[in-house]
Design a protein around this motif. Structure first.
Motif, PDB file in Angstrom:
ATOM      1  N   GLU A   1      -0.786  -0.838  10.073  1.00  0.00           N
ATOM      2  CA  GLU A   1      -1.052  -1.505   8.602  1.00  0.00           C
ATOM      3  C   GLU A   1       0.148  -1.582   7.884  1.00  0.00           C
ATOM      4  O   GLU A   1       0.693  -0.643   7.849  1.00  0.00           O
ATOM      5  N   ARG A   2       0.333  -2.876   7.543  1.00  0.00           N
ATOM      6  CA  ARG A   2       1.527  -3.095   6.703  1.00  0.00           C
ATOM      7  C   ARG A   2       1.561  -2.380   5.398  1.00  0.00           C
ATOM      8  O   ARG A   2       0.512  -2.885   4.651  1.00  0.00           O
ATOM      9  N   CYS A   3       2.324  -1.710   5.247  1.00  0.00           N
ATOM     10  CA  CYS A   3       2.473  -1.120   3.889  1.00  0.00           C
ATOM     11  C   CYS A   3       3.454  -1.654   2.864  1.00  0.00           C
ATOM     12  O   CYS A   3       3.286  -1.596   1.547  1.00  0.00           O
TER      13      CYS A   3
ATOM     14  N   LEU B   1       5.131  -0.381   8.727  1.00  0.00           N
ATOM     15  CA  LEU B   1       3.708  -0.163   9.216  1.00  0.00           C
ATOM     16  C   LEU B   1       3.326   1.234   8.998  1.00  0.00           C
ATOM     17  O   LEU B   1       4.133   2.117   9.785  1.00  0.00           O
TER      18      LEU B   1
ATOM     19  N   LYS C   1       0.838  -1.292   0.114  1.00  0.00           N
ATOM     20  CA  LYS C   1      -0.066   0.098   0.066  1.00  0.00           C
ATOM     21  C   LYS C   1       0.987   1.265  -0.006  1.00  0.00           C
ATOM     22  O   LYS C   1       1.906   1.222   0.505  1.00  0.00           O
TER      23      LYS C   1
END
Ligand SMILES: CCCCCCCCCCCCCC(=O)SCCNC(=O)CCNC(=O)[C@H](O)C(C)(C)COP(=O)(O)OP(=O)(O)OC[C@H]1O[C@@H](n2cnc3c(N)ncnc32)[C@H](O)[C@@H]1OP(=O)(O)O
Length: 150
Positions: A134-136, A130, A102
């Motif tokens: 959220e892992r990007c 993160l 992401k």
């Protein structure tokens, strides 16, 4: 927090990613949290790639240096040199793969690295970036121990 950060034990160091002696660099500060090495870092406004998101090359540089520093810290820990690192214990990046899951927003990120495998002079490190938990981005770095450079 003197003595807290891995990079404080790697001086002098002018590396663009991890050198505390390079005022133009990324100046990452990484520390142990259990079995993981963690870094919290905030981008400068000019580090954008896509509008409002972090340039992918910066993400790769963060993962590269944080991972190699994690491997150096791990090797020193294993060798009983946790307080003052052995200056002869030096590593470089052999191979690195990056996956961009992401876009990374332009605010504080957290990097989390763990040592996945050690085989002779080779240290395989997995690192995630993160944003708000959220892992990007994720990366796999193969750090190779070498005789000290320079
Ligand atoms: C205290 C103060 C310190 C201050 C500084 C802090 C430092 C922080 C620095 C942070 C830096 C930040 C990061 C940076 O920016 S590091 C800069 C970017 N990286 C480089 O410039 C590295 C350039 N390459 C080399 O120097 C050599 O090729 C290396 C050292 C990598 C290997 O050449 P060497 O002659 O030593 O190797 P060997 O032939 O004996 O092989 C040994 C084993 O490794 C395996 N292999 C080899 N190459 C690769 C590869 N590319 N991928 C995967 N595997 C590879 C090989 O199969 C073998 O495995 P096995 O057969 O045993 O299973």
């Amino acid at each position: 927090m003197t003595g807290t950060y891995i990079q404080e034990k790697l001086r002098p160091n002018h590396c663009f990613g991890c050198g505390l002696d390079n005022p133009y660099g990324l100046q990452i500060h990484s520390f142990w949290e259990g079995d993981e090495v963690v870094c919290r870092w905030t981008p400068k406004h000019y580090m954008t790639g896509p509008p409002n998101f972090l340039y992918g090359g910066i993400s790769a540089s963060l993962i590269d240096c944080h991972s190699v520093n994690a491997a150096v810290a791990y090797a020193n820990r294993q060798a009983g040199h946790e307080e003052a690192f052995d200056p002869e214990l030096f590593m470089v990046t052999g191979t690195m793969t990056i996956k961009y899951h992401k876009p990374v927003p332009m605010h504080e990120v957290e990097l989390r690295a763990r040592i996945a495998k050690v085989e002779g002079r080779k240290y395989l490190v997995h690192t995630d970036i993160l944003s708000n938990g959220e892992r990007c981005v994720s990366g796999e770095v193969l750090a190779i121990r070498i005789a000290r450079m320079g």
